[in-house]
Design a protein around this motif. Structure first.
Motif, PDB file in Angstrom:
ATOM      1  N   LYS A 178       0.834  -1.204   0.000  1.00  0.00           N
ATOM      2  CA  LYS A 178       0.000   0.000   0.000  1.00  0.00           C
ATOM      3  C   LYS A 178       0.871   1.258   0.000  1.00  0.00           C
ATOM      4  CE  LYS A 178      -3.879  -2.138   2.327  1.00  0.00           C
ATOM      5  NZ  LYS A 178      -4.536  -2.328   3.596  1.00  0.00           N
ATOM      6  N   SER A 216       0.938   3.990  -3.010  1.00  0.00           N
ATOM      7  CA  SER A 216       0.567   5.385  -2.820  1.00  0.00           C
ATOM      8  C   SER A 216       1.687   6.298  -3.283  1.00  0.00           C
ATOM      9  CB  SER A 216       0.208   5.663  -1.361  1.00  0.00           C
ATOM     10  OG  SER A 216       1.346   5.535  -0.534  1.00  0.00           O
ATOM     11  N   ARG A 251      -6.982   6.203   1.236  1.00  0.00           N
ATOM     12  CA  ARG A 251      -6.139   5.143   1.811  1.00  0.00           C
ATOM     13  C   ARG A 251      -6.805   4.517   3.041  1.00  0.00           C
ATOM     14  NH1 ARG A 251      -1.289   7.769   2.777  1.00  0.00           N
ATOM     15  NH2 ARG A 251      -0.787   7.413   0.610  1.00  0.00           N
TER      16      ARG A 251
END
Length: 184
Positions: free
Chosen positions: A19, A23, A154
């Motif tokens: 993740k 990002s 997120r």
């Protein structure tokens, strides 16, 4: 390509690492796409209003602006302002490559528009107006808003939330910034 949200990785650590890396990869890409879209919209608006000149002595075409070092440099600075800790030369190379991909996609998917981009010329005033719009992307207020949106997305993804959860998180994060949004 991002895995579906319901697929679990072998460990929470790997999931968090993925993740985080996604990002970091997506933020410059999103900014690049947004900047290119805004610049294109401004240029098309100039054309639609009939304010595009047709024969300056040394013409700067819409396509030449898209391919220019000046545009790539400004977009690189915008991305650096957003991320800050990346290698500027690497970011610049990615921006140049991304602009080339945009140009190639337009040429492949919209050949008539691509040809028009090579014929439509910009006055110095029109060029500066387009570049001013692009420079707004490095405005700290816009960067702050972008970071709030990214954080809300997120968090929603980590919680496997739905659209209602995302809407609530966006509202919570962006409501205090309404005056900044109005000014931008």
């Amino acid at each position: 390509m991002a895995p579906p949200m319901d697929v679990m990785t072998s460990s929470d650590e790997e999931s968090q690492e993925w993740k985080t890396s996604q990002s970091r990869r997506l933020s410059p890409a999103v900014l690049l796409a947004g900047a290119a879209g805004v610049a294109t919209a401004v240029l098309l608006a100039c054309h639609a209003s009939g304010s595009m000149s047709r024969a300056p002595p040394q013409p700067l075409t819409v396509r030449a602006l898209l391919e220019s070092d000046e545009l790539a440099g400004d977009m690189t600075r915008n991305i650096m302002a957003f991320g800050g800790d990346a290698d500027q030369e690497h970011v610049h190379q990615r921006v140049v490559a991304g602009l080339g991909e945009i140009r190639d996609a337009i040429q492949e998917q919209q050949p008539e528009a691509h040809n028009k981009m090579g014929l439509l010329t910009l006055s110095p005033t029109q060029k500066e107006a387009a570049m001013r719009v692009l420079k707004k992307y490095s405005d700290s207020r816009l960067l702050g808003l972008t970071q709030k949106v990214v954080a809300a997305v997120r968090e929603t993804a980590e919680e496997q939330g739905d659209q209602a959860v995302l809407a609530r998180k966006l509202s919570e994060r962006l409501t205090p910034s309404l005056s900044d949004m109005r000014q931008l």
